[in-house]
Design an enzyme around this catalytic site. Structure first.
Site, PDB file in Angstrom:
ATOM      1  CG  ASP A  67      -8.075   2.034  -8.607  1.00 41.63           C
ATOM      2  OD1 ASP A  67      -7.872   1.337  -9.618  1.00 41.63           O
ATOM      3  OD2 ASP A  67      -7.792   1.654  -7.462  1.00 41.63           O
ATOM      4  CG  ASN A 136      -1.820   0.677   2.337  1.00 45.92           C
ATOM      5  OD1 ASN A 136      -2.528  -0.099   1.704  1.00 45.92           O
ATOM      6  ND2 ASN A 136      -1.677   1.944   2.006  1.00 45.92           N
ATOM      7  CD  GLU A 143      -3.763   4.550  -0.233  1.00 47.49           C
ATOM      8  OE1 GLU A 143      -3.741   3.449   0.335  1.00 47.49           O
ATOM      9  OE2 GLU A 143      -3.016   4.803  -1.195  1.00 47.49           O
TER      10      GLU A 143
HETATM   11  C1  F6R Z   1      -5.873  -1.589  -8.312  1.00 50.11           C
HETATM   12  C2  F6R Z   1      -6.217  -1.276  -6.927  1.00 50.11           C
HETATM   13  C3  F6R Z   1      -5.328  -1.580  -5.782  1.00 50.11           C
HETATM   14  C4  F6R Z   1      -4.540  -2.887  -5.918  1.00 50.11           C
HETATM   15  C5  F6R Z   1      -3.589  -3.085  -4.739  1.00 50.11           C
HETATM   16  C6  F6R Z   1      -2.743  -4.315  -4.874  1.00 50.11           C
HETATM   17  O1  F6R Z   1      -6.879  -1.178  -9.195  1.00 50.11           O
HETATM   18  O2  F6R Z   1      -7.246  -0.716  -6.739  1.00 50.11           O
HETATM   19  O3  F6R Z   1      -6.091  -1.620  -4.603  1.00 50.11           O
HETATM   20  O4  F6R Z   1      -5.425  -3.958  -5.995  1.00 50.11           O
HETATM   21  O5  F6R Z   1      -2.756  -1.965  -4.615  1.00 50.11           O
HETATM   22  O6  F6R Z   1      -1.880  -4.161  -5.960  1.00 50.11           O
HETATM   23  P1  F6R Z   1      -1.000  -5.359  -6.495  1.00 50.11           P
HETATM   24  O7  F6R Z   1      -1.956  -6.354  -7.036  1.00 50.11           O
HETATM   25  O8  F6R Z   1      -0.139  -4.757  -7.573  1.00 50.11           O
HETATM   26  O9  F6R Z   1      -0.235  -5.881  -5.334  1.00 50.11           O
END
Ligand code: F6R
Length: 241
Positions: A67, A136, A143
């Site tokens: 992303d 979440n 999401e």
């Molecule tokens: C990042 C992504 C997100 C993260 C998730 C966890 O490219 O796609 O899904 O993997 O938000 O983020 P952290 O590792 O910062 O807790």
């Protein structure tokens, strides 16, 4: 579904790096799906270390990131382009023309999403996709209340994601509200998936993902239906299992 519970973040990182490194050893032309955020940072450090020890060669590898924020320039320090460059790519020998990250600043976002999908397809799909998980239950930026049928698309970030990611910005208002993300269908098409999770903050999402029913409210729960998925979870993240 393979579930590996490890002591802590460091053990999670070294195990994940070993799995990625084996993948690249077995197929030097592997297509790696990469993630950003705090979780994979340790894994990327380990990979850099293995590269420096000449145990892994990224010279023929291709990469696709999950992303990128919408409306942000590649040079912006908050962009995932910047993140990847400064936490992995500049320290290893992956040719930059082999690196793919959605262009969050593309004039025509729909076209950009289609282009991204066709680039993945051209490379024969992702061999191993690294995933973190949101508190979440999101994967990529898919999401809660996700449509499991989507491919790369523009998403509106969940309030909890904006809150969680505000730690990287000067305040909550500065966090982009949208992003381009691989869709669930794109992720599920990967040949292998490696999800890494660390810390108590992820325990509930991990529990619902692994033990709950497959539910669009918990996007990661779809992984129960993938035929080759490995979870590496530290004790704290596994505390509700
Ligand atoms: C990042 C992504 C997100 C993260 C998730 C966890 O490219 O796609 O899904 O993997 O938000 O983020 P952290 O590792 O910062 O807790």
């Amino acid at each position: 579904m393979r579930i590996i519970i490890v002591k802590d973040y460091d053990e999670m990182s070294s195990k994940a790096a070993r799995i990625i490194s084996s993948q690249v050893t077995l197929n030097p032309k592997s297509v790696l799906g990469l993630a950003t955020g705090s979780t994979p940072l340790g894994t990327y450090k380990e990979l850099i270390d293995l590269y420096n020890k000449k145990e892994i060669d990224f010279g023929s590898v291709k990469t696709f990131n999950l992303d990128e924020y919408y409306g942000i320039e590649k040079q912006n320090e908050q962009s995932y382009h910047y993140f990847m460059m400064n936490n992995l790519f500049k320290y290893i020998n992956v040719p930059l023309e082999n690196v793919n990250i959605p262009n969050g600043n593309a004039k025509n976002i729909e076209e950009e999403c289609l282009r991204y999908e066709s680039e993945i397809e051209k490379e024969g799909g992702v061999d191993i996709q690294i995933l973190g998980i949101g508190a979440n239950g999101h994967i990529g930026f898919n999401e809660p209340n996700v449509n499991f049928e989507t491919r790369t698309h523009l998403v509106t970030l969940d309030e909890r994601t904006i809150e969680a990611n505000s730690r990287f910005f000067k305040d909550k208002e500065s966090v982009p509200k949208k992003a381009i993300s691989m869709g669930i269908k794109t992720i599920m098409d990967s040949k292998k998936i490696l999800l890494i999770a660390s810390g108590e903050g992820k325990a509930e999402a991990v529990e619902k993902t692994i033990k709950g029913k497959v539910d669009p409210k918990v996007p990661a729960s779809i992984l129960q239906l993938h035929k080759d998925v490995t979870f590496i979870i530290d004790k704290a993240a596994a505390s509700k299992l």
